[in-house]
Design an enzyme around this catalytic site. Sequence first.
Site, PDB file in Angstrom:
ATOM      1  N   HIS A 181      58.087 -27.371  40.836  1.00 18.24           N
ATOM      2  CA  HIS A 181      59.135 -28.271  41.313  1.00 18.24           C
ATOM      3  C   HIS A 181      59.355 -27.946  42.777  1.00 18.24           C
ATOM      4  O   HIS A 181      59.388 -26.770  43.153  1.00 18.24           O
ATOM      5  CB  HIS A 181      60.448 -28.067  40.554  1.00 18.24           C
ATOM      6  N   ASN A 204      52.889 -30.042  35.677  1.00 21.56           N
ATOM      7  CA  ASN A 204      52.378 -30.067  37.054  1.00 21.56           C
ATOM      8  C   ASN A 204      52.771 -28.823  37.839  1.00 21.56           C
ATOM      9  O   ASN A 204      52.815 -28.845  39.061  1.00 21.56           O
ATOM     10  CB  ASN A 204      52.828 -31.358  37.748  1.00 21.56           C
ATOM     11  N   LYS A 225      57.105 -23.681  37.389  1.00 25.27           N
ATOM     12  CA  LYS A 225      57.619 -24.069  36.071  1.00 25.27           C
ATOM     13  C   LYS A 225      56.948 -23.224  34.975  1.00 25.27           C
ATOM     14  O   LYS A 225      55.970 -22.505  35.230  1.00 25.27           O
ATOM     15  CB  LYS A 225      57.381 -25.562  35.868  1.00 25.27           C
TER      16      LYS A 225
HETATM   17  O1  CDP Z   1      58.560 -33.153  40.450  1.00 29.31           O
HETATM   18  P1  CDP Z   1      58.520 -34.433  41.240  1.00 29.31           P
HETATM   19  O2  CDP Z   1      59.636 -34.513  42.269  1.00 29.31           O
HETATM   20  O3  CDP Z   1      57.162 -34.681  41.830  1.00 29.31           O
HETATM   21  O4  CDP Z   1      58.729 -35.642  40.210  1.00 29.31           O
HETATM   22  P2  CDP Z   1      60.057 -36.325  39.634  1.00 29.31           P
HETATM   23  O5  CDP Z   1      59.813 -37.796  39.624  1.00 29.31           O
HETATM   24  O6  CDP Z   1      61.278 -35.820  40.338  1.00 29.31           O
HETATM   25  O7  CDP Z   1      60.085 -35.856  38.105  1.00 29.31           O
HETATM   26  C1  CDP Z   1      60.475 -34.542  37.765  1.00 29.31           C
HETATM   27  C2  CDP Z   1      59.505 -34.003  36.743  1.00 29.31           C
HETATM   28  O8  CDP Z   1      59.614 -34.764  35.532  1.00 29.31           O
HETATM   29  C3  CDP Z   1      58.036 -34.102  37.124  1.00 29.31           C
HETATM   30  O9  CDP Z   1      57.597 -33.062  37.966  1.00 29.31           O
HETATM   31  C4  CDP Z   1      57.362 -34.073  35.768  1.00 29.31           C
HETATM   32  O10 CDP Z   1      57.219 -32.740  35.277  1.00 29.31           O
HETATM   33  C5  CDP Z   1      58.363 -34.824  34.885  1.00 29.31           C
HETATM   34  N1  CDP Z   1      57.994 -36.250  34.670  1.00 29.31           N
HETATM   35  C6  CDP Z   1      57.324 -36.603  33.506  1.00 29.31           C
HETATM   36  O11 CDP Z   1      57.039 -35.740  32.681  1.00 29.31           O
HETATM   37  N2  CDP Z   1      56.982 -37.913  33.265  1.00 29.31           N
HETATM   38  C7  CDP Z   1      57.276 -38.863  34.170  1.00 29.31           C
HETATM   39  N3  CDP Z   1      56.931 -40.125  33.906  1.00 29.31           N
HETATM   40  C8  CDP Z   1      57.933 -38.533  35.366  1.00 29.31           C
HETATM   41  C9  CDP Z   1      58.280 -37.199  35.597  1.00 29.31           C
HETATM   42 MG    MG Z   2      61.738 -34.763  42.079  1.00 31.56          MG
END
Ligand code: CDP
Ligand code: MG
Length: 164
Positions: free
Chosen positions: A131, A128, A15
Amino acid sequence: MAKDEYMERTLVLIKPDGVQRGLIGKIIDRFEQAGLKMAGMKMVWVDPKFAKQHYKAHVGKPFYPGLESMITEGPVLAMVLEGLHAVETVRKMVGPTEPKQAPPGTIRGDLAHHSYQYTDKKGIAIKNLIHASGNKEEAEEEINLWFSADEIFEYKTVHEVHVF
Ligand code: CDP
Ligand code: MG
């Protein structure tokens, strides 16, 4: 020879925070060292329309506006990685979503430390670095969204000679 049923492809994005922090090489190195094959790679500057397609499961959630700002703030490095159980293997290497909780040894745990407490207070997305597709269906859909067939390459690595 037919591909083994456990051989998978997954979509990985470094990212904008990872690109801007100069972590592209370090992150790719980890995947190469694990024996995963680089099947496709390109740099893309995502626009809001494409962000909504990629993160369609999250559009409408409270954190989506911050997530869209984050993913469109600079170029991302998009990759298709191939290997045995690649979807699960890559997710294991990437670690949990919140870097604060991500254990040492994972990319998010070793190279980042953002917390939900901080980002929720600020109204920004959690940074983080990565992705990675969450499951096999998501991987197929995301690879089709990000890459055309002629951007994915078939070639042999030494792992195919020495491991499989
Ligand atoms: O990336 P990952 O699959 O681990 O998490 P996700 O639940 O699919 O969420 C996508 C992205 O949204 C995350 O990697 C975070 O960058 C962002 N996110 C966030 O900023 N705040 C949250 N409460 C949940 C997700
Ligand atoms: Mg995800």
